[in-house]
Structure formats: structure tokens, C-alpha cells
Design an enzyme around this catalytic site. Structure first.
Site, short mmCIF file in Angstrom:
data_model
loop_
_atom_site.label_atom_id
_atom_site.label_comp_id
_atom_site.label_asym_id
_atom_site.label_seq_id
_atom_site.Cartn_x
_atom_site.Cartn_y
_atom_site.Cartn_z
N HIS A 176 -72.34 112.15 59.38
CA HIS A 176 -72.40 111.05 60.34
C HIS A 176 -71.01 110.84 60.91
O HIS A 176 -70.06 111.46 60.51
CB HIS A 176 -72.87 109.76 59.67
N CYS A 209 -78.34 114.96 58.64
CA CYS A 209 -78.87 114.14 57.54
C CYS A 209 -80.40 114.25 57.44
O CYS A 209 -80.91 115.30 57.10
CB CYS A 209 -78.39 112.70 57.70
N ARG A 231 -76.05 107.88 45.03
CA ARG A 231 -75.85 107.79 46.48
C ARG A 231 -74.53 108.48 46.79
O ARG A 231 -73.47 108.06 46.34
CB ARG A 231 -75.86 106.35 46.95
#
Lengths: 457, 245
Positions: free
Chosen positions: B194, B94, B128
């Protein structure tokens, strides 16, 4: 009277009854229906109600329960959103339940726990008399983003509460920073001394100064990023709390005794719940009590005598076997539970239930920020761990990498009946750590099997 | 045998449980009797990067980004670039992944220069890109299927000098547009994954370890492990995403 108010209130009351008849305690849905019919209903119903709002990442429900007990013991009738339905729909449901069909309040005081993001609208609508901000930690990042986003939500909420006395956690550098940005009267609460002898190591959610981004130093820490922080560069530091826990006198498996200094007066206070984080909850509730103008004796008696519920160290009787349920939802809160559990000296059966519905947080990555390694250090007292929930697989992997032998892990996925049978079929007391929706599901099953109160009572 | 792992910026790049990757690397080496030393390298700390075999860089909050960039541009950027060219192994997630690229352009047009070790850049967007997701690694990245959780608003676009780590099966990946996820250049592996990434993707975890081991001890091989618990977690999410696709 506006006919929409009547319609909205009656539709909501009816749906609450229907849901309860069918054995479901959905406390948010009725409010949702009502708000569809009358969008400004909450503002109208709150007009004659003096409201205390409790927001922040952790400790909302417990602090609110303590506060409610203070009101009751002070002889001030109040209502609350007790089942943790803390978004605008659930809060509206609570106000409707307190209203007559024409929209008049039955009780004129409310203790409302409120989600941080929802506090923006809720404060605007109810014009609270008191707002308590418990703390700001990393929470469900899939919903809120970073801690700075949470803080800015709370700030907007406070700006919408111009008449409130605001109680802020002095030990939380994020929460305490709100004081300079609002004109309200502020009461700071905090803990002046370290709480644990050997706290679990954990990452700080706020290592850098909120004003100048220099790294904080600490004169002492309680847990997480809480404690005596100061910025060596710009001088921002923990404000002196008017309400401070000045000594931890006795920590037991069921309660804690502390010394508290409240506006210069020293009090001995028993917190009727174990765990260091509940010391903060008690201090926050005591600050709220000061803000609302209740006597210190009343607050002290309430904090010593309140009973918690709803998955906050809630005790169950599993057909003769004791079980405690401790809601977990983010690393900071869960690490505190681990601190508590690792200080127990009796053997116990641990049960972890991990769900990933939106009320739990859809991202389960946070379990890797919890120090489960500390639990594996007391593995001799934990003969077995039962793992359940939608994301039981992830939880089992986490425990394996925390150092638990795979043979100690039993995975149940969503089969709560089998899980309950397994809890019963062994001799030890049970400690259950569920996320929110797992708690709801498990509570319903356990109440059905062994009796007990429904959660809306 | 022993591998030296450098955990870069654990003090700020520690969001979303990514440090679980370090734990996973460490355990999977220990379980096989291979030594492992993890050195945290926080902001301000200095170390000779040449002595490490494997670097891990996680994701962080925007709030700390300035602190981090100042430290990077104080010389670590050069050291990291030469470690990359020296074929050291990197796992970058990320924000740590974005940091290895050329720059980040915010959606208001402001440009933050990153270390430019890899030929890609990232552009901020209003979208997002969040949720459980799945991608399949390309042949040279082991061809395994990886599941995890992505949460980013930056869209990453790869240049000619790098190849994607894999192809998105479900979710957004690099940018939600071209179907790619992550980047591979020399021994650098970057992804938005993640979860953390490694524990429930044991095949990919072993690819990282094998790459580092082979570089340090040519010919050394990792023994197989019983990964049934890990695979159970992996398969649950893979099946769930396959169903909803």
C-alpha cells in the site's frame, strides 16, 4: 478510604503540575501513572459522576465542546477531557483533576470524548447517562482495521452502558444499525437535506447493506456514505430522526444557519462554525442535550455561542496575520475540509502538515483517498502550498499528482520554525491542515512565538 | 499512442488509497503525451477484457468479499485467466493480489476459492503483518527498491509456477517466513504494497507502464521524467527503514 486511591490521585496531580511547569501538557501520562497504582481508579472516581460519552470516528471533539457549553449555559458545572486525550489514560487524568485527594468529585457532571476502541472499557467503568455516537468512517486502519471492527467496538461500549440514553446518527447506515441491537432508549439525529451544492466525489465507506450486503440506494446524500440510505433488498433504511436538520439556510465562512426540528418543534439554529460536518456535530450535541434533559433554548444558545478550539477551525493570530488550524486525520474528515475550503472565495495560503506517529495513524496511504484534486481546481486562489511534517515528502507527491504545479509546493519537513517564518513572510491569510501530532507541535511553536492559550486550558 | 487501463472493482477494492496507483499511471502517461483511458469495472459490470492493456486490482475489506467472489465466479475469473495467459499487464495489490492465486484458507480452516490465475495460495494467520516495509525487486523486475506500507494477516506462499517480485529488506512481505515479497508471472505483478505503491516508487511505476507499452507498441520507449519529488519521498522512507534495520 483506600490508600491506593489517595496515592494514585496525588501522584497524578503531581505529575500534571510537573509537566505543566516544564511547559508540556501531556495529559495522558499522569493517568497512566495513576492507573498503574490503582487499576480500577476510573471506576471509583466516576461513581458519583453523571457522564456523557461522545464517541465515533469524526466530530468527537467539536460535539463535546458544544455539549460542554450546553452544560455550562444550563448552570450545571461539568468537567471534560478538553485536550482530546480520549484514551483511558487521558480520561482518567480528567477524572483525577476533578477529584479531591481523597477521591471525591468536585463537579458531578462530565462530558467525555472517547476513542471508539477505548469506549468498551470506559463505558463499563463510568456507567454513562448519555452516549452520543457521531458516525463511523474509515479511520486509521493500522489501528482499527475495517469499519466493521470500529462498529463492533462501539457496540461493545454500548452494551456496557445499560443506563445510557443513546444518540445515534440516523444518516450513517453503520451507526444507525446499532439501535436494533441495544435495549436502551435511542434518540436519532440527522440531516434531512443535501448540504453541499457540489460535494467532492469520494468513495463510500459503506456501499453495501450491513444486513444483507445488497447495494444501498439513496434518496439524497449529504457526504460520504451519509444520507437517505435504503436497501432495496431487505428494506433496512434510514430511521426517521427525532432531531433533524430540515433546511440549510445560510452558509458563511464563519458560521451556518440551519432549521432544526426537535421532537416536532421547529427551531432556527446558528452553528458557530463553518463546514457541513459541523452541522452534524450541532445536531449530535442537540440530541445529547435532549437526552440529558436540558432546554432547547439552552442548546440553541450554546451551539450559537460556543467557541471551538484545539485545531478544529481554531483561529490564531500570527503577528497580525490570521491563521486557521483544521485538524485532519482521515479521508472523510479531510474531504469535508476540502469542501469548506473550495467554497471560500478569498485567496489563501495552504499549509499541509503530515505526521505518521501512532496518534496520526502510521499508514499515510489515506491521503490518496482525499480529493485534493478539488483544491487544484481553485489553484488560482492558492498561490502556494507549504508542506511540512515527518511525511512531507509523501504529501508533496500527493499534491503533485493532484495537479498542483511543483513550483507551487515548498517542502519543509520537520522544520516548523522555518515554516512559521514562511507563513509570516507572505500577505495572505493562512489555512493549516495538520494531523494530530503535527498540530500539537505546531501549536506549541505558534503559542511560544505569538502567545495564546496552552492547550490544557 | 494510448493505453487502456481497466480498474477492476473500484467500488469494493478501494482501501488504503490504492486507487492512487491509477492516478499515478494516468499522470505518468499524460505527462509524456501518451493517451490513457481508465475504465472502472465495478461489481456486476460487464466488459470485453481483451480490449484492455493494463489491469489494476486493489485491496478491500473482508466485509465485501462475498459480494466480490460471487461476481468473479460468474465468469470474470475465466476472462481474467485468459487475459493473464495473453500476457496482459496486471498490477494487483494486497486483497487483489491474493485474489489472483488459488485459494485463501482462513485460520479456522474454511477455504475460499480464488481465480487460480497464478500458482500461489494464502493462509490466514493470527499475526497482523503491518508497518512500513521495503523490498528489492529481482533483476527481471527492474531491480529497483520499493518502499510502502503492508497490512495483512494472510500469509502467501508461492508455488513453482511463479517467481517472487523481490526480496524483503525490512518488514514481512509474502509471509514473514521465506523473505520473499510479491509475485511475478508473465506480466502479472502482485504485491502487498500500500502507500499507494506506485507514486513514490517511480522506477517501478515506469516498469509497469513500459511493460504495457512494449506489448502494445513494440519498440516504444518511455522518456525519462524529473522524479525528484517522488524520489525524495522514496528515499526518506528507504533511509528510515535502513536505519532501524
Amino acid at each position: 478510604m483506600d490508600p491506593r486511591v489517595f496515592l494514585a490521585v496525588s501522584a497524578c496531580k503531581l505529575s500534571i503540575r510537573l509537566l505543566r511547569l516544564t511547559g508540556r501538557g501531556g495529559t495522558a501520562i499522569p493517568g497512566k501513572i495513576a492507573l498503574k497504582i490503582c487499576p480500577d481508579l476510573l471506576g471509583r472516581l466516576a461513581r458519583d459522576v453523571s457522564c456523557a460519552i461522545i464517541t465515533g470516528t469524526n466530530g468527537k471533539t467539536t460535539s463535546a465542546r458544544m455539549a460542554e457549553e450546553i452544560y455550562l449555559r444550563a448552570g450545571v458545572p461539568c468537567f471534560a477531557n478538553r485536550s482530546g486525550a480520549n484514551l483511558i489514560n487521558g480520561i482518567t487524568s480528567a477524572f483525577i483533576e476533578n477529584a479531591t485527594l481523597t477521591g471525591k468529585p468536585k463537579k458531578r457532571h462530565a462530558v467525555i470524548e472517547c476513542d471508539e476502541a477505548a469506549s468498551k472499557a470506559v463505558c463499563y467503568l463510568v456507567d454513562p447517562a448519555v452516549v452520543l455516537v457521531t458516525n463511523v468512517f474509515r479511520d486509521q486502519l493500522d489501528r482499527y482495521g475495517e469499519v466493521s471492527g470500529t462498529l463492533s467496538n462501539i457496540y461493545t461500549g454500548l452494551k456496557n452502558a445499560p443506563n445510557a440514553v443513546v444518540c445515534l446518527n440516523a444518516d450513517c447506515s453503520l451507526t444507525a444499525s446499532l439501535a436494533d441491537r441495544i435495549p436502551n432508549r435511542v434518540i436519532f439525529f440527522g440531516v434531512d437535506v443535501p448540504i453541499y451544492k457540489n460535494p467532492v466525489s469520494e468513495v463510500s465507506d459503506a456501499p453495501y447493506c450491513i444486513h444483507c450486503k445488497h447495494e444501498y440506494d439513496y434518496t439524497y446524500r449529504t457526504f460520504g456514505h451519509l444520507g437517505g440510505f435504503y436497501c432495496p433488498d431487505c428494506g433496512y433504511k434510514r430511521p426517521e430522526p427525532q432531531l433533524a436538520v430540515t433546511g440549510i439556510l445560510e452558509t458563511g465562512p464563519a458560521s451556518t444557519r440551519v432549521r432544526m426540528r426537535v421532537f416536532g418543534e421547529d427551531l432556527l439554529v446558528t452553528v458557530n462554525l463553518p463546514g457541513g460536518y459541523n452541522i452534524y456535530n450541532a445536531a449530535g450535541a442537540a440530541a445529547l442535550s435532549e437526552a440529558a434533559g436540558f432546554s432547547r433554548e439552552t442548546a440553541k444558545a450554546a451551539i450559537a455561542g460556543f467557541s471551538c478550539g484545539f485545531g478544529r477551525m481554531e483561529a490564531f493570530d500570527l503577528g497580525g496575520k490570521s491563521a486557521r488550524m483544521i485538524l485532519v486525520k482521515n479521508p472523510a474528515g479531510c474531504n469535508q475540509v476540502i469542501n469548506y475550503l473550495s467554497a471560500l472565495d478569498e485567496k489563501a495560503l495552504f499549509v499541509c502538515c503530515l505526521n505518521d506517529n501512532s496518534a496520526d495513524g502510521k499508514d499515510v496511504s489515506w491521503i490518496w483517498d482525499v480529493n485534493f484534486e478539488t483544491l487544484s481546481d481553485i489553484a488560482d486562489r492558492v498561490p502556494e502550498i507549504l508542506v511540512a511534517g515527518i511525511r512531507a515528502g509523501d504529501m508533496a507527491v500527493r499534491l503533485k499528482y493532484a495537479g498542483f504545479d511543483e513550483t507551487k509546493l515548498r517542502v519543509f519537513d520537520g522544520d516548523y520554525d522555518a515554516l512559521i517564518t514562511a507563513m509570516q513572510a507572505q500577505p495572505l491569510p493562512v489555512v493549516i491542515m495538520p494531523t494530530y501530532t503535527a498540530m500539537m507541535a505546531l501549536r506549541a511553536k505558534m503559542s511560544a512565538a505569538f502567545g495564546g492559550r496552552d492547550f490544557w486550558e | 499512442m494510448k493505453l487502456s487501463i481497466c480498474h477492476l472493482y473500484p467500488d469494493v477494492l478501494n482501501l488504503y488509497g490504492d486507487t492512487g496507483n491509477i492516478l499515478c499511471l494516468k499522470k505518468r502517461l499524460e505527462w509524456r503525451g501518451i493517451g490513457c483511458e481508465v475504465t472502472p469495472l465495478p461489481i456486476g459490470a460487464k466488459a470485453d477484457l481483451a480490449r484492455f492493456d493494463l489491469f489494476f486490482i486493489g485491496g478491500g475489506q473482508d466485509f465485501e468479499q462475498e459480494v466480490l467472489l460471487a461476481d468473479l465466479h460468474g465468469g470474470k475469473d475465466r476472462a481474467l485467466r485468459s487475459a493473464v495467459e495473453d500476457e496482459k499487464v496486471f498490477l494487483c495489490i494486497c486483497g487483489g493480489y491474493q485474489m489472483m492465486g488459488q485459494y485463501y484458507r482462513t485460520h479456522t480452516g474454511e477455504q475460499l476459492d480464488f481465480i487460480g490465475a497464478l500458482d500461489f495460495h494464502t493462509v490466514g494467520s493470527d499475526l497482523r503483518m503491518i508497518g512500513n516495509y521495503m523490498f528489492t525487486c529481482s533483476e527481471k523486475n527492474g531491480a529497483s527498491t520499493v518502499v510502502g506500507f503492508e497490512n495483512h494477516s494472510g500469509k502467501t506462499f508461492l508455488g513453482d509456477g511463479v517467481s517472487p517480485l523481490g526480496k524483503v529488506v525490512s518488514g514481512y512481505g509474502n509471509n514473514g517466513e521465506d523473505g520473499t515479497e510479491g509475485a511475478r508471472y508473465k506480466n502479472v505483478f502482485g504485491a502487498y504494497c500500500h502507500g499507494p505503491m506506485l507514486p513514490k516508487n517511480p522506477a517501478f511505476a515506469d516498469l509497469i507502464l513500459q511493460t504495457a507499452l512494449s506489448r502494445r507498441y513494440p519498440g516504444a520507449a518511455l522518456p525519462q521524467r524529473d522524479d525528484s519529488l517522488e524520489r525524495r519521498a522514496h528515499d526518506y522512507m528507504a533511509n528510515r527503514l535502513a536505519r532501524t534495520n
